[in-house]
Scaffold this motif. Structure first.
Motif, PDB file in Angstrom:
ATOM      1  N   GLN A   1      45.135   1.271 -29.878  1.00 59.59           N
ATOM      2  CA  GLN A   1      44.966   2.609 -29.982  1.00 59.59           C
ATOM      3  C   GLN A   1      44.507   3.015 -31.179  1.00 59.59           C
ATOM      4  N   LEU A   2      45.211   2.803 -32.278  1.00 64.66           N
ATOM      5  CA  LEU A   2      44.859   3.115 -33.651  1.00 64.66           C
ATOM      6  C   LEU A   2      43.530   2.782 -34.033  1.00 64.66           C
ATOM      7  N   VAL A   3      43.360   1.712 -33.673  1.00 67.34           N
ATOM      8  CA  VAL A   3      41.819   1.044 -33.967  1.00 67.34           C
ATOM      9  C   VAL A   3      41.126   1.985 -33.177  1.00 67.34           C
ATOM     10  N   ALA A   4      40.999   2.139 -32.036  1.00 69.00           N
ATOM     11  CA  ALA A   4      40.093   3.105 -31.198  1.00 69.00           C
ATOM     12  C   ALA A   4      40.144   4.470 -31.887  1.00 69.00           C
ATOM     13  N   GLU A   5      41.415   4.975 -32.431  1.00 73.55           N
ATOM     14  CA  GLU A   5      41.397   6.302 -33.073  1.00 73.55           C
ATOM     15  C   GLU A   5      40.310   6.411 -34.259  1.00 73.55           C
ATOM     16  N   ILE A   6      40.581   5.228 -35.119  1.00 73.15           N
ATOM     17  CA  ILE A   6      39.771   5.189 -36.499  1.00 73.15           C
ATOM     18  C   ILE A   6      38.395   5.263 -36.047  1.00 73.15           C
ATOM     19  N   ALA A   7      38.052   4.466 -34.844  1.00 76.46           N
ATOM     20  CA  ALA A   7      36.637   4.129 -34.567  1.00 76.46           C
ATOM     21  C   ALA A   7      36.151   5.361 -34.078  1.00 76.46           C
ATOM     22  N   ARG A   8      36.968   6.115 -33.263  1.00 72.82           N
ATOM     23  CA  ARG A   8      36.509   7.522 -32.833  1.00 72.82           C
ATOM     24  C   ARG A   8      36.075   8.689 -34.064  1.00 72.82           C
ATOM     25  N   ARG A   9      37.319   8.450 -35.003  1.00 76.07           N
ATOM     26  CA  ARG A   9      36.906   9.456 -35.979  1.00 76.07           C
ATOM     27  C   ARG A   9      35.478   8.993 -36.685  1.00 76.07           C
ATOM     28  N   VAL A  10      35.457   7.719 -36.880  1.00 75.09           N
ATOM     29  CA  VAL A  10      34.126   7.458 -37.515  1.00 75.09           C
ATOM     30  C   VAL A  10      32.856   7.747 -37.111  1.00 75.09           C
ATOM     31  N   LEU A  11      32.970   7.448 -35.252  1.00 80.48           N
ATOM     32  CA  LEU A  11      31.688   7.749 -34.714  1.00 80.48           C
ATOM     33  C   LEU A  11      31.750   9.049 -34.350  1.00 80.48           C
ATOM     34  N   LEU A  12      32.677   9.665 -33.711  1.00 83.06           N
ATOM     35  CA  LEU A  12      32.427  11.066 -33.177  1.00 83.06           C
ATOM     36  C   LEU A  12      33.487  11.926 -34.082  1.00 83.06           C
ATOM     37  N   ARG A  13      32.861  12.469 -35.099  1.00 86.84           N
ATOM     38  CA  ARG A  13      33.518  13.149 -36.148  1.00 86.84           C
ATOM     39  C   ARG A  13      33.892  14.423 -35.816  1.00 86.84           C
ATOM     40  N   SER A  14      35.039  15.044 -36.380  1.00 83.66           N
ATOM     41  CA  SER A  14      35.634  16.342 -35.635  1.00 83.66           C
ATOM     42  C   SER A  14      34.436  17.363 -36.331  1.00 83.66           C
ATOM     43  N   VAL A  15      34.642  18.309 -35.357  1.00 88.98           N
ATOM     44  CA  VAL A  15      33.417  19.208 -35.525  1.00 88.98           C
ATOM     45  C   VAL A  15      34.141  20.615 -36.162  1.00 88.98           C
ATOM     46  N   PRO A  16      33.682  21.096 -37.445  1.00 91.80           N
ATOM     47  CA  PRO A  16      34.527  22.349 -38.107  1.00 91.80           C
ATOM     48  C   PRO A  16      34.510  23.464 -37.130  1.00 91.80           C
ATOM     49  N   ASP A  17      35.278  24.568 -37.597  1.00 92.43           N
ATOM     50  CA  ASP A  17      35.333  25.720 -36.838  1.00 92.43           C
ATOM     51  C   ASP A  17      33.801  26.529 -36.909  1.00 92.43           C
ATOM     52  N   ARG A  18      33.433  26.503 -37.998  1.00 94.59           N
ATOM     53  CA  ARG A  18      32.069  27.081 -38.313  1.00 94.59           C
ATOM     54  C   ARG A  18      31.299  26.024 -39.106  1.00 94.59           C
ATOM     55  N   VAL A  19      30.013  26.182 -38.304  1.00 98.32           N
ATOM     56  CA  VAL A  19      28.903  25.255 -38.890  1.00 98.32           C
ATOM     57  C   VAL A  19      27.640  26.302 -39.002  1.00 98.32           C
ATOM     58  N   GLY A  20      27.455  26.514 -40.160  1.00 97.68           N
ATOM     59  CA  GLY A  20      26.111  27.691 -40.372  1.00 97.68           C
ATOM     60  C   GLY A  20      26.365  29.014 -39.740  1.00 97.68           C
ATOM     61  N   SER A  21      25.530  29.397 -38.551  1.00100.69           N
ATOM     62  CA  SER A  21      25.423  30.591 -38.144  1.00100.69           C
ATOM     63  C   SER A  21      26.128  30.317 -36.863  1.00100.69           C
ATOM     64  N   VAL A  22      27.140  29.556 -36.511  1.00101.46           N
ATOM     65  CA  VAL A  22      27.803  29.445 -35.148  1.00101.46           C
ATOM     66  C   VAL A  22      29.123  28.980 -35.627  1.00101.46           C
ATOM     67  N   ARG A  23      29.923  29.298 -34.446  1.00103.50           N
ATOM     68  CA  ARG A  23      31.317  28.805 -34.630  1.00103.50           C
ATOM     69  C   ARG A  23      31.304  27.669 -33.465  1.00103.50           C
ATOM     70  N   ALA A  24      31.978  26.661 -33.610  1.00103.35           N
ATOM     71  CA  ALA A  24      31.841  25.509 -32.747  1.00103.35           C
ATOM     72  C   ALA A  24      33.196  24.822 -32.266  1.00103.35           C
ATOM     73  N   ALA A  25      33.349  24.345 -31.163  1.00108.59           N
ATOM     74  CA  ALA A  25      34.642  23.830 -30.598  1.00108.59           C
ATOM     75  C   ALA A  25      33.844  22.367 -29.725  1.00108.59           C
ATOM     76  N   VAL A  26      34.790  21.410 -29.831  1.00111.71           N
ATOM     77  CA  VAL A  26      34.479  20.235 -28.920  1.00111.71           C
ATOM     78  C   VAL A  26      35.684  19.836 -28.334  1.00111.71           C
ATOM     79  N   HIS A  27      35.399  19.391 -27.092  1.00110.74           N
ATOM     80  CA  HIS A  27      36.750  18.521 -26.359  1.00110.74           C
ATOM     81  C   HIS A  27      36.083  17.259 -25.716  1.00110.74           C
ATOM     82  N   TYR A  28      36.859  16.348 -25.965  1.00111.60           N
ATOM     83  CA  TYR A  28      36.350  14.945 -25.467  1.00111.60           C
ATOM     84  C   TYR A  28      37.568  14.275 -24.823  1.00111.60           C
ATOM     85  N   ALA A  29      37.238  13.736 -23.734  1.00110.40           N
ATOM     86  CA  ALA A  29      38.315  13.028 -23.077  1.00110.40           C
ATOM     87  C   ALA A  29      37.681  11.496 -22.405  1.00110.40           C
ATOM     88  N   ALA A  30      38.095  10.482 -22.613  1.00109.77           N
ATOM     89  CA  ALA A  30      37.551   9.209 -22.474  1.00109.77           C
ATOM     90  C   ALA A  30      38.234   8.741 -21.192  1.00109.77           C
TER      91      ALA A  30
END
Length: 397
Positions: free
Chosen positions: A134-163
């Motif tokens: 689980q820890l290795v999978a979480e590390i891989a997720r953070r490398v592959l699917l990076r967290s999205v900041p609350d603001r990116v340029g002119s937009v506010r963003a949010a993501v939800h992912y469930a495997a």
């Protein structure tokens, strides 16, 4: 410290604390008293039997119970030793020390205690292996699917992912949001299939997007770049059934002035939520097959253009959301539910939406599900509801 050592240190943690990634509190601390309570009940029953019958063999169940309620490998042996002492006291009281029933009970307690120790040891190793995975999978997720900041340029963003995979935090769905000189660009996609092959394909597509989004001024050429990278990755990795591999995805680019472009390659159309609550499904004018179906040179998807007003939101999602079915086989009605759930910030909307999908299904989702919500909010712009809140706060009673 090596990466492996760091992972093992994260897993082991301070003894004798719980393992990361494993359930804590499954058996409360009071449950450790259950074997002792069991021995007390057996001894009490034997006492009140007035030597007419002995219940000493019932003590053999006590070490087995200790192996179940405790994660400490020594606990079944300790309870077994206590049970042996109680067995001798009961045999002396019943005057059966030299009889076969007492000898068989003593041997059975020792055997069950040993089996309990082995069982607890194997279970602990399995828990550590699961925690490491689980820890290795979480590390891989953070490398592959990076967290999205609350603001990116002119937009506010949010993501939800469930495997969908049990004990996994990564699957075949992909997402990314980047701020480029061409505006904010985002992608949401779905790789056909599951498992490591799907993860490898998702990694190839995301790596190509992160480069192409900055280099290519035209959004349709970004899709072409992704098609070339996908074709190369599938053939280089020699995936089984490479001819049937494909990726559906939707690309969106949002300029600071609110003008947006959308390129859709076989993916469910985004949902546009206007500030007045109006909902619009942004389907492409003509269908385009997923990447991997056509030769990369033939990938020329049309561009769909739309203008965002401050506060407008666009939801990008994978088919794990709209194909989620309840026990009657009814698909989740995203178009009907979304307007009532689109209240609050982007993070709150996605959390509420995911909870509603799970309620509709009635259990954990059976497919990967990714959702990305972008809210057009230029820097310094006050949305109507925000301005109203500030005005209300400025009024003093």
């Amino acid at each position: 410290m090596s990466a492996t050592g760091w992972i093992r240190e994260r897993i082991a943690g301070p003894a004798p604390g719980p393992l990361p990634g494993t359930a804590t509190g499954t058996w409360p601390r009071l449950s450790h008293a259950l074997p002792l309570i069991g021995m007390l009940l057996v001894a009490s029953l034997d006492w009140f039997s007035n030597n007419r019958v002995t219940v000493e063999p019932a003590l053999t169940a006590v070490p087995a119970l200790a192996a179940v309620v405790s994660r400490r490998t020594w606990y079944p042996l300790f309870i077994g030793a206590v049970a042996e002492a109680v067995a001798f006291l009961m045999a002396a009281y019943n005057q059966v020390l030299g009889e076969s029933v007492h000898t068989a009970t003593v041997l059975a307690i020792a055997l069950v205690a040993g089996i309990g120790w082995v069982s607890a040891t194997l279970r602990l190793r399995q828990e550590r292996a699961l925690a490491e995975a689980q820890l290795v999978a979480e590390i891989a997720r953070r490398v592959l699917l990076r967290s999205v900041p609350d603001r990116v340029g002119s937009v506010r963003a949010a993501v939800h992912y469930a495997a969908a995979a049990a004990h996994a935090s990564i699957g075949g769905d992909l997402y990314e949001v980047v701020n480029t000189r061409h505006g904010v660009r985002a992608v949401v996609g779905d790789v056909r299939g599951k498992g490591l092959n799907a993860v490898e394909t998702a990694a190839a597509v995301l790596g190509a997007f992160r480069e192409a989004a900055h280099q290519e001024p035209a959004l349709e050429r970004v899709a072409g770049w992704l098609a070339v990278s996908l074709d190369r990755a599938l053939h280089e990795n020699d995936h089984p059934g490479v001819e049937e591999e494909f990726v559906t995805l939707v690309l969106i680019g949002v300029c600071p002035d609110g003008n947006a472009e959308i390129v859709n390659c076989g993916h469910p159309g985004p949902m546009l939520i206007r500030t007045d609550g109006e909902l619009e499904l942004l389907e492409p004018a003509e269908p385009v097959p997923p990447l991997g179906v056509l030769d990369p040179a033939d990938v020329r998807p049309p561009i769909q253009r739309v203008t965002f007003r401050p506060g407008d939101r666009v939801l990008l999602y994978t088919d794990g959301v709209i194909e989620a079915r309840d026990d009657r086989g009814v698909f989740y009605p995203l178009g009907e539910r979304l307007p009532g759930l689109a209240v609050g910030g982007p993070v709150e909307v996605l959390r509420r939406l995911h909870e509603d999908v799970v309620r509709h299904v009635g259990h954990k989702l059976g497919d990967d599900a990714a959702m990305l919500l972008l809210q057009y909010e230029p820097t310094g712009c006050r949305l109507p509801h925000q301005a109203g809140q500030q005005a209300a706060g400025a009024v003093t009673p």
